[in-house]
Enzyme design. Structure first.
Site, PDB file in Angstrom:
ATOM      1  N   GLY A  43       0.822  -1.212   0.000  1.00  9.05           N
ATOM      2  CA  GLY A  43       0.000   0.000   0.000  1.00  9.05           C
ATOM      3  C   GLY A  43       0.858   1.264   0.000  1.00  9.05           C
ATOM      4  O   GLY A  43       0.617   2.202  -0.775  1.00  9.05           O
ATOM      5  N   ASP A  66      16.908  -9.944   2.897  1.00  9.04           N
ATOM      6  CA  ASP A  66      16.786  -9.620   4.316  1.00  9.04           C
ATOM      7  C   ASP A  66      17.217  -8.158   4.485  1.00  9.04           C
ATOM      8  O   ASP A  66      18.378  -7.811   4.246  1.00  9.04           O
ATOM      9  CB  ASP A  66      17.701 -10.564   5.116  1.00  9.04           C
ATOM     10  CG  ASP A  66      17.647 -10.260   6.604  1.00  9.04           C
ATOM     11  OD1 ASP A  66      17.063  -9.219   6.988  1.00  9.04           O
ATOM     12  OD2 ASP A  66      18.197 -11.059   7.381  1.00  9.04           O
ATOM     13  N   GLY A  67      16.289  -7.325   4.876  1.00 17.04           N
ATOM     14  CA  GLY A  67      16.560  -5.892   4.971  1.00 17.04           C
ATOM     15  C   GLY A  67      17.654  -5.542   5.972  1.00 17.04           C
ATOM     16  O   GLY A  67      18.301  -4.498   5.847  1.00 17.04           O
ATOM     17  N   CYS A  99       2.492  -0.672  13.123  1.00 15.92           N
ATOM     18  CA  CYS A  99       1.057  -0.563  13.414  1.00 15.92           C
ATOM     19  C   CYS A  99       0.786  -1.173  14.787  1.00 15.92           C
ATOM     20  O   CYS A  99      -0.151  -1.932  14.980  1.00 15.92           O
ATOM     21  CB  CYS A  99       0.206  -1.179  12.309  1.00 15.92           C
ATOM     22  SG  CYS A  99       0.682  -2.823  11.838  1.00 15.92           S
TER      23      CYS A  99
HETATM   24  C1  LIG Z   1       4.177  -4.088   8.345  1.00 16.63           C
HETATM   25  S1  LIG Z   1       4.586  -5.139   7.043  1.00 16.63           S
HETATM   26  C2  LIG Z   1       4.919  -3.998   5.747  1.00 16.63           C
HETATM   27  C3  LIG Z   1       3.673  -3.391   5.164  1.00 16.63           C
HETATM   28  C4  LIG Z   1       3.941  -2.589   3.900  1.00 16.63           C
HETATM   29  N1  LIG Z   1       4.898  -1.533   4.130  1.00 16.63           N
HETATM   30  C5  LIG Z   1       2.665  -2.005   3.336  1.00 16.63           C
HETATM   31  O1  LIG Z   1       2.407  -0.815   3.527  1.00 16.63           O
HETATM   32  O2  LIG Z   1       1.924  -2.739   2.704  1.00 16.63           O
HETATM   33  C6  LIG Z   1       6.199  -5.674   7.472  1.00 16.63           C
HETATM   34  C7  LIG Z   1       6.864  -6.511   6.405  1.00 16.63           C
HETATM   35  O3  LIG Z   1       8.218  -6.731   6.809  1.00 16.63           O
HETATM   36  C8  LIG Z   1       8.633  -7.928   6.200  1.00 16.63           C
HETATM   37  N2  LIG Z   1       9.883  -8.349   6.871  1.00 16.63           N
HETATM   38  C9  LIG Z   1      10.044  -9.067   7.991  1.00 16.63           C
HETATM   39  N3  LIG Z   1      11.348  -9.227   8.276  1.00 16.63           N
HETATM   40  C10 LIG Z   1      12.032  -8.577   7.297  1.00 16.63           C
HETATM   41  C11 LIG Z   1      13.414  -8.398   7.019  1.00 16.63           C
HETATM   42  N4  LIG Z   1      14.364  -8.912   7.819  1.00 16.63           N
HETATM   43  N5  LIG Z   1      13.753  -7.697   5.919  1.00 16.63           N
HETATM   44  C12 LIG Z   1      12.803  -7.189   5.099  1.00 16.63           C
HETATM   45  N6  LIG Z   1      11.480  -7.346   5.314  1.00 16.63           N
HETATM   46  C13 LIG Z   1      11.101  -8.020   6.397  1.00 16.63           C
HETATM   47  C14 LIG Z   1       7.446  -8.851   6.365  1.00 16.63           C
HETATM   48  O4  LIG Z   1       7.482  -9.893   5.422  1.00 16.63           O
HETATM   49  C15 LIG Z   1       6.279  -7.894   6.166  1.00 16.63           C
HETATM   50  O5  LIG Z   1       5.797  -7.972   4.854  1.00 16.63           O
END
Ligand SMILES: C[S@@+](CC[C@H](N)C(=O)[O-])C[C@H]1O[C@@H](n2cnc3c(N)ncnc32)[C@H](O)[C@@H]1O
Length: 361
Positions: A166, A216-217, A287
């Site tokens: 989004g 992996d971020g 969130c």
């Molecule tokens: C809150 S959601 C993101 C929602 C997105 N920004 C949106 O507005 O639709 C968090 C995301 O972080 C991802 N995530 C978890 N660990 C991560 C990592 N180490 N590196 C990158 N992404 C990661 C998850 O797969 C998840 O999709």
């Protein structure tokens, strides 16, 4: 006649099954299945009641009620579709653009919401003649991190945790020069790709405009490369956790993962601070209402950034920014660092925590 020592040991082994079975044959105690089955939402509510009643005091009652009630949505108008016609149709439903009147720099974005207290729902979006969907339904508070980032057309932008997309969509609608959308989950990145296909014309989905990756971020290798970075981290997704059993972070099997969240969030924010150029901005968002995942993470990341990487970043004031949206969203008044949209029955958006950080060196 007294039993011999050998007989006594034998009797003890027979009475006590633990002595009879060899180690490899003993049934393994599985705590997750032996503990009484308590649902994820129930555990989430217990956790929130004990923590948030301390964090928020009396106000927790009204937030709790709102969190347990139906959430409000906003309709983000697809800037790549026939916007005028879409806006006429959305206005005819008696919804109004909650961004345009208050936030001139974000004028490219239009998000329609129903008035305070009105719980009407938007119909599912339709496709236009080019096959693009007319609007994206989302928690309207999710646009605040994007607006706080203030993306400009010449910017290179990184969306470190982007799926399902989004906020990525909203940033692409602001016509940034280049956007890298990353998410470590392959299945969620595929979902992000489908969202982009449904909303963005194919001629803008080229590699030099938008790049999707599943890394992996925390290991992000492009340092000092982006003007703007959004770090929208995985969190306890408080509203989802109270409502959905599926994939619930409070389920017992995900307990360790939940406990590790603040450490992961800190690593992701650090990666974001390293990726942005000096002078550039990072927005950290969740969130969740939890201080442990919000303010404390920001403080810890700033500390580590300074000591380990010599990066200095400063928290930017967002109060005047939030004032512009106070008719639509309900902000917590005592947020020590950053700003927090808290759910309220009359304006049931959020939770959404936002902190804007400017890297100085
Ligand atoms: C809150 S959601 C993101 C929602 C997105 N920004 C949106 O507005 O639709 C968090 C995301 O972080 C991802 N995530 C978890 N660990 C991560 C990592 N180490 N590196 C990158 N992404 C990661 C998850 O797969 C998840 O999709």
């Amino acid at each position: 006649m007294a039993a011999s020592m050998a007989e006594r040991i034998l009797v003890r082994r027979i009475r006590c099954p633990i002595f009879t079975a060899r180690r490899e044959h003993r049934p393994k105690k599985k705590w997750a299945s032996t503990l009484p089955a308590v649902s994820g939402p129930h555990l989430a509510l217990q956790y929130f009641d004990s923590n948030y009643s301390l964090q928020f005091g009396d106000v927790w009652g009204s937030m709790r009620l709102a969190l347990l009630s139906e959430q409000k949505y906003g309709a983000l108008v697809n800037a790549f579709s026939r916007t005028e016609a879409i806006m006429v149709n959305l206005s005819a439903l008696h919804s109004a653009d909650c961004l345009r009147k208050e936030w001139p720099p974000g004028a490219q974005l239009s998000c329609y919401t129903f008035p305070r207290g009105d719980l009407s729902r938007f119909p599912a979006p339709r496709a236009d003649a080019l096959g693009l969907l007319e609007y994206y339904l989302m928690d309207a508070a999710s646009l605040l991190p994007v607006l706080a980032l203030n993306v400009q057309p010449d910017h290179r932008v990184l969306d470190l945790c982007a799926a399902p997309g989004g906020k990525t969509l909203a940033m692409l609608m602001q016509n940034c020069r280049f956007l890298a959308a990353n998410d470590s989950s392959v299945s969620r990145t595929n979902r992000l790709r489908r969202v982009l296909q449904s909303y963005i014309p194919h001629y803008l989905r080229t590699e030099d405009r938008v790049r999707v990756s599943s890394w992996d971020g925390t290991d992000w290798a492009e340092h000092e490369s982006y003007d703007r970075v959004l770090v929208d981290v995985p969190c306890t997704t408080d509203r989802h956790s109270l409502m959905e059993e599926d994939n619930n972070i409070f389920s017992r099997v995900r307990m360790k993962e939940r406990q590790r969240l603040p450490a992961l969030q800190t690593s992701l924010l650090l990666a974001g601070l390293r990726a942005v150029t000096p002078g550039g901005d990072v927005v950290y968002s969740t969130c969740s209402l939890s201080q442990l995942q919000n303010e404390f993470v920001v403080e810890r990341a700033l500390e580590v950034a300074a000591t380990e990487y010599g990066i200095r970043a400063r928290i930017q004031e967002l109060r005047p920014f939030c004032e512009m949206f106070k008719d639509t969203f309900n902000f917590h008044v005592n947020c020590r660092i950053g700003e927090l949209v808290v759910p309220h029955l009359a304006a049931n958006f959020g939770p959404m925590y936002i902190c804007l950080l400017r890297r100085e060196r």
